[in-house]
Design a protein around this motif. Structure first.
Motif, short mmCIF file in Angstrom:
data_model
loop_
_atom_site.label_atom_id
_atom_site.label_comp_id
_atom_site.label_asym_id
_atom_site.label_seq_id
_atom_site.Cartn_x
_atom_site.Cartn_y
_atom_site.Cartn_z
N UNK A 21 -6.92 -55.16 48.51
CA UNK A 21 -6.15 -55.48 49.71
C UNK A 21 -7.03 -55.29 50.93
N UNK A 22 -7.05 -56.28 51.82
CA UNK A 22 -7.81 -56.19 53.06
C UNK A 22 -6.86 -55.77 54.17
N UNK A 83 -7.06 -60.17 47.13
CA UNK A 83 -5.85 -60.89 46.77
C UNK A 83 -4.81 -60.89 47.88
N UNK A 84 -4.84 -59.84 48.71
CA UNK A 84 -3.81 -59.71 49.74
C UNK A 84 -4.40 -59.14 51.02
N UNK A 85 -3.63 -59.24 52.09
CA UNK A 85 -4.08 -58.73 53.39
C UNK A 85 -2.89 -58.21 54.18
N UNK A 86 -3.12 -57.15 54.94
CA UNK A 86 -2.16 -56.66 55.93
C UNK A 86 -2.89 -56.60 57.27
N UNK A 87 -2.37 -57.32 58.24
CA UNK A 87 -2.96 -57.34 59.58
C UNK A 87 -2.15 -56.40 60.47
N UNK A 119 -11.04 -67.50 52.71
CA UNK A 119 -11.56 -66.64 51.65
C UNK A 119 -10.74 -66.71 50.37
N UNK A 120 -9.59 -67.36 50.42
CA UNK A 120 -8.76 -67.48 49.23
C UNK A 120 -7.75 -66.37 49.04
N UNK A 121 -7.48 -65.59 50.09
CA UNK A 121 -6.41 -64.59 50.03
C UNK A 121 -5.09 -65.32 49.79
#
Length: 348
Positions: A21-22, A83-87, A119-121
């Motif tokens: 997770x980013x 796979x995922x991101x939280x901003x 990036x393919x998230x």
């Protein structure tokens, strides 16, 4: 058949879909708690920070730090394989508009979501705020169908609303965007609202606007983290979700209880809203005329947040996400009191 542990209504097997997770804003109040939350669940977290000092903070919490701006080249490289991101990064000042409001809240959001899509998230949560609906008047039990106002009380509301429009425009073609809107995030490890409130109370400068006897929604940081995770796992792409404690105390009672957990007696003074609004208008005009050299003591953005009722309906989050608060206001206050007492004992 594999057996998986269920925590907060989420199976560990489901959480595997989020890793790596980013995370942006990793060293901030919400960001630190998100790292603790996801790392404890076995999710690998890569956290974007702005300085080496912040990198040390997130590393100690178990995340892998990446130092750089929201639009830097290191971001796109670090996102590969996520796979995922939280901003969660944002410029949260409620003061008069500065270049940072647009640079961080709008252009920074545009850059980070553009990089994530490239990036393919697959799934990304944008942490927004109920402030995107504020116009200075009361919001009474509103849900996510409430339209944004034509005029905002300040730069924070306006730029966070623009950020929502940016991310929604990027939703689609295999990139699923969710928006989560907590309100008045509070609780353990608070380095934002609680220090401001305690400083104001200790200085004798705090007073209740119109007595403070209007209702408010709020979101304990543990509930915010839980809601963000559920949005990543179960949210409908392109949708926004309010996340709160599910309780509506008066603003005065909530803040008074927060102060009492720190051993501070809440103030008794009250001021009429018309007087504070006049001070805000005059102060903002002085700030504009002075080119920002004069800082207003209070702004219309402040007042829209804390001088009227703001209550939110979380039916949609309950229905779509299966959301329910994991900690009550009573439990959160008890935790704050224990932590303050423990800190006091250590300092003796």
């Amino acid at each position: 058949m594999n057996e998986y542990k269920v925590v907060g209504g989420v199976r560990t097997s489901d959480r595997e879909l989020l890793s790596p997770l980013f995370l942006t804003g990793g060293s901030g109040y919400l960001g630190r708690n998100l790292i603790r939350h996801f790392v404890a669940s076995g999710v690998e977290v890569i956290a974007l920070v702005r300085s080496q000092k912040s990198a040390d903070v997130v590393r100690a919490l178990g995340a892998r730090p990446i130092v750089g701006p929201l639009s830097g080249p290191a971001v796109a490289e670090a996102m590969k394989g996520c796979r995922s991101m939280v901003h969660a990064a944002a410029h949260t000042s409620h003061g008069p508009e500065t270049p940072e409001h647009v640079a961080v809240n709008v252009e920074g959001t545009r850059a980070i979501f553009g990089a994530a899509r490239q990036a393919g998230v697959r799934r990304a949560v944008h942490v927004s705020t109920e402030s995107v609906l504020l116009d200075g008047w009361a919001l009474v039990n509103v849900d996510e169908n409430r339209a944004m106002p034509a005029r905002f009380p300040g730069a924070y509301s306006r730029t966070k609303a623009e950020a929502e429009r940016v991310v929604q425009a990027l939703n689609g073609d295999g990139f699923e965007v969710l928006i989560v809107r907590p309100r008045f995030v509070w609780g353990r490890d608070d380095t934002t609202a609680l220090p401001i409130l305690t400083a104001a109370a200790r200085s004798g400068q705090m007073a209740w606007i119109d007595g403070g006897e209007y209702l408010t929604s709020a979101t304990h940081v543990a509930n915010a983290c839980h809601g963000i995770e559920l949005a990543l796992l179960k949210g409908l792409a392109g949708e926004a979700y309010f996340i709160t404690d599910g309780e509506t105390p008066t603003f005065r009672s909530l803040v008074s209880r927060l102060l009492e957990t720190q051993g501070i007696a809440p103030p008794e003074k009250a001021v009429p809203s018309w007087l504070v609004r006049t001070i805000a208008r005059v102060g903002e005009a002085a700030a504009w005329l002075s080119g920002g050299r004069i800082k207003p003591p209070v702004t219309r953005q402040d007042l829209a947040t804390m001088a009227v009722e703001v209550t939110l309906d979380i039916t949609k989050a309950k229905r779509d996400l299966g959301y329910a608060p994991v900690i009550s206001v009573e439990e959160g206050m008890a935790e704050l009191k224990r932590l303050a007492s423990s800190k006091g004992d250590q300092q003796r």
